[in-house]
Write an enzyme that holds these catalytic residues in place. Structure first.
Site, short mmCIF file in Angstrom:
data_model
loop_
_atom_site.label_atom_id
_atom_site.label_comp_id
_atom_site.label_asym_id
_atom_site.label_seq_id
_atom_site.Cartn_x
_atom_site.Cartn_y
_atom_site.Cartn_z
N GLU A 42 -1.94 12.27 -3.18
CA GLU A 42 -0.96 12.61 -2.27
C GLU A 42 -1.20 14.21 -2.70
O GLU A 42 0.51 15.08 -2.56
CB GLU A 42 0.40 11.93 -2.40
CG GLU A 42 0.10 10.52 -2.14
CD GLU A 42 1.33 10.03 -1.99
OE1 GLU A 42 2.56 10.83 -1.61
OE2 GLU A 42 1.60 9.01 -1.04
N ASP B 287 0.87 9.10 2.94
CA ASP B 287 0.86 9.04 4.68
C ASP B 287 1.42 9.56 5.32
O ASP B 287 1.94 9.27 6.05
CB ASP B 287 1.96 7.76 4.49
CG ASP B 287 2.04 6.65 5.65
OD1 ASP B 287 1.28 7.04 6.12
OD2 ASP B 287 2.90 5.60 5.67
N GLU C 170 -0.73 2.56 -1.99
CA GLU C 170 0.50 2.01 -2.18
C GLU C 170 0.79 1.07 -0.64
O GLU C 170 0.11 1.85 0.42
CB GLU C 170 1.83 3.08 -2.17
CG GLU C 170 1.46 3.92 -3.55
CD GLU C 170 2.22 5.12 -3.24
OE1 GLU C 170 2.85 5.22 -2.53
OE2 GLU C 170 2.32 5.67 -4.77
#
Ligand SMILES: *[C@@H]1O[C@H](CO)[C@@H](O)[C@H](O)[C@H]1NC(C)=O
Ligand SMILES: *[C@@H]1O[C@H](CO)[C@@H](O)[C@H](O)[C@H]1NC(C)=O
Ligand SMILES: *[C@@H]1O[C@H](CO)[C@@H](O)[C@H](O)[C@H]1NC(C)=O
Length: 465
Positions: free
Chosen positions: A152, A196, A256
């Site tokens: 991320e 995400d 995840e």
């Protein structure tokens, strides 16, 4: 005759005790020597959260306690977000192996990681030494599934400013692959785990899988929280993603998943049925549920309290779903052909992707070449210098020699005699662990769910939220 049969049987049992390493063919995973596709059924394992370096698999007792619950859940893989490069992991890795469980490992820590707000100084040889020392600790375990170079780092939900850190992530991927090639006995997959964020996810998939093969990831993990409650294949957006990502040349999976929005009475985990069905299996290879232990962000399957483990409702639901849902039959639609060209590099776009097609991946710092050639040397663990703002000294390399013909060309043009060993010892004085307090991220006003911030935080990225 009876005796020899027994001996053979015993030998076979012993041989089976060790998991076969994971290999990649086309866009899917396989256990070495086995043609049946391997789907990740995993949980993310981060007891204690991520604000300071915590290594759950150096804690043999805690690990063995939790392995029993992993087995009961029916998982075959766990993901760990940071480890101590000086610690011993033999006991836990053996317990995991005995239980049929692989490890996916992030190689960053809160103080040794890229800083997305200012990546250039944070990409340095002392940082790479810690990364390589972590690889050394895990490269010889057959049940090391693979490594994540980063998690991320790109997390812009609005705008594209963090995408400028992408070339640095790619540099770390390249360096890890070079290190593994030179220092490990087998090819170990290297991946990236993406936040995400829809704005740039496809570009990230393309970027990390484009260009020179030595710089490309081997697998793509996406943290995905789009299926909330009793959603559906269409409603969640899974279908649209499958449509868009079909043809991607390397394995992809959820690093995840498990949205908890609007699930006060527990998560139904109905996405398991979709994920392990042939609607998705031509593109995805399973995933890991966020997360094993209950933390502030409220995603836990169990509550840990000292030595006690209390199963929460989500534990039982997930266990039932895993038990109920079988892997797709046959190859699940996987492609087995290797694709040597990879993806096209994404185009520059001010709003979504701020990397130009001719932007170069930064060259490996010349001091790091010694690590590739001679090994990373000692893992410094919590005594490693904080490398985020740059490094002026570099821990000494090891004394090994690289596998022949494995050295990357064109790098390390500086002469061999400028040994990084000259700065020996400086690391302990310059890097008192804890000297820099990484700020808490949960007060963030960003609109991405806190779980992603929590995960992003394992990078120790400074206050960019
Ligand atoms: C081959 O892989 C499949 C899928 O992971 C597994 O179920 C099976 O037990 C493996 N077979 C052997 C002989 O290890
Ligand atoms: C990117 O922009 C956002 C919103 O303007 C800002 O909060 C953040 O600090 C910026 N991040 C970087 C790495 O510049
Ligand atoms: C290789 O994979 C990429 C996607 O990752 C795809 O765009 C391209 O068409 C593939 N090339 C071949 C020859 O299959």
């Amino acid at each position: 005759m009876k005796v020899s049969t027994l001996v053979i049987a015993a030998a076979a049992t012993l041989a089976n005790a060790a998991l076969a390493p994971i290999e990649i063919k086309g866009n899917a995973f396989y256990q070495k020597g086995n043609d049946t596709r391997f789907y990740i059924r995993g949980v993310d394992y981060q007891p204690g959260g991520s604000s300071e370096l915590a290594d759950p698999i150096a804690d043999a007792k805690g690990c063995k306690r939790d392995v029993e619950y992993f087995k009961e859940l029916g998982v075959n893989t766990i993901r760990v977000y940071s480890v101590d490069s000086s610690a011993d992991h033999d006991e836990c890795m053996k317990a995991l192996d005995d239980a049929g469980i692989y490890l996916l490992l992030d190689v960053n820590t809160p103080h040794q990681s890229l800083n997305r707000a200012d990546p250039d100084p944070s990409y340095n040889a002392a940082y790479l030494q810690n990364v390589f020392a972590i690889i050394d600790k895990f490269k010889d375990y057959d049940n090391t599934f693979g490594f994540f170079a980063a998690n991320e780092v790109i997390n812009s939900v609005d705008g594209a400013n963090t995408t400028e850190a992408a070339p640095y992530v790619k540099a770390v991927v390249r360096d890890m692959k070079a290190y593994i090639k030179a220092q490990a006995k087998r090819k170990i997959p290297v991946g990236y785990s993406a936040a995400d964020v829809q704005t740039s996810r496809f570009q990230q998939m393309q970027y990390f899988n484009c260009g020179d093969e030595d710089e490309r990831i081997d697998m793509f993990g996406m943290n995905d929280y789009s299926w909330c409650g009793d959603s559906s294949f269409e409603k969640s957006g899974y279908k649209a993603n499958v449509d868009q990502y079909t043809g991607y040349s390397i394995p992809m999976f959820f690093s995840e998943f498990g949205c908890n929005k609007g699930t006060q009475n527990g998560r139904p985990f109905t996405e398991i049925e979709a994920l392990y069905s042939d609607k998705m299996s031509s593109v995805y290879s399973g995933g890991l549920v966020y997360e094993y232990s209950q933390e502030d962000s409220n995603y836990g399957l169990v509550e840990l309290n000292g030595d006690s483990v209390k199963k929460l409702k989500d534990f039982d639901t997930l266990k039932k779903q895993f038990a109920k849902v079988q892997d797709p039959s046959g190859d699940g639609g996987a492609s087995t052909s290797s694709n040597s060209t990879g993806s096209p590099c994404p185009s520059y776009d001010e709003k979504t992707w701020m990397v130009k097609e001719d932007d170069k991946v930064p060259p490996m710092p010349s001091e790091a070449m010694d690590y590739i050639k001679h090994g990373a040397g000692k893992g410094l663990g919590t005594a490693a210098p904080d490398t985020q703002a740059g490094a002026t000294s570099f821990p000494p390399a090891g004394s090994g020699t690289a596998n022949p013909d494995s050295l990357p060309s064109g790098s390390g043009s500086s002469s061999d005699s400028s040994s990084s060993g000259s700065s020996s010892g400086s690391s302990s004085s310059s890097g008192a662990a804890g000297a820099v307090k990484v700020p808490q991220v949960f007060s963030s006003t960003a609109i991405i769910p806190s779980v992603m911030l929590a995960a992003a935080f394992v990078f120790g990225v400074n206050t960019v939220f």
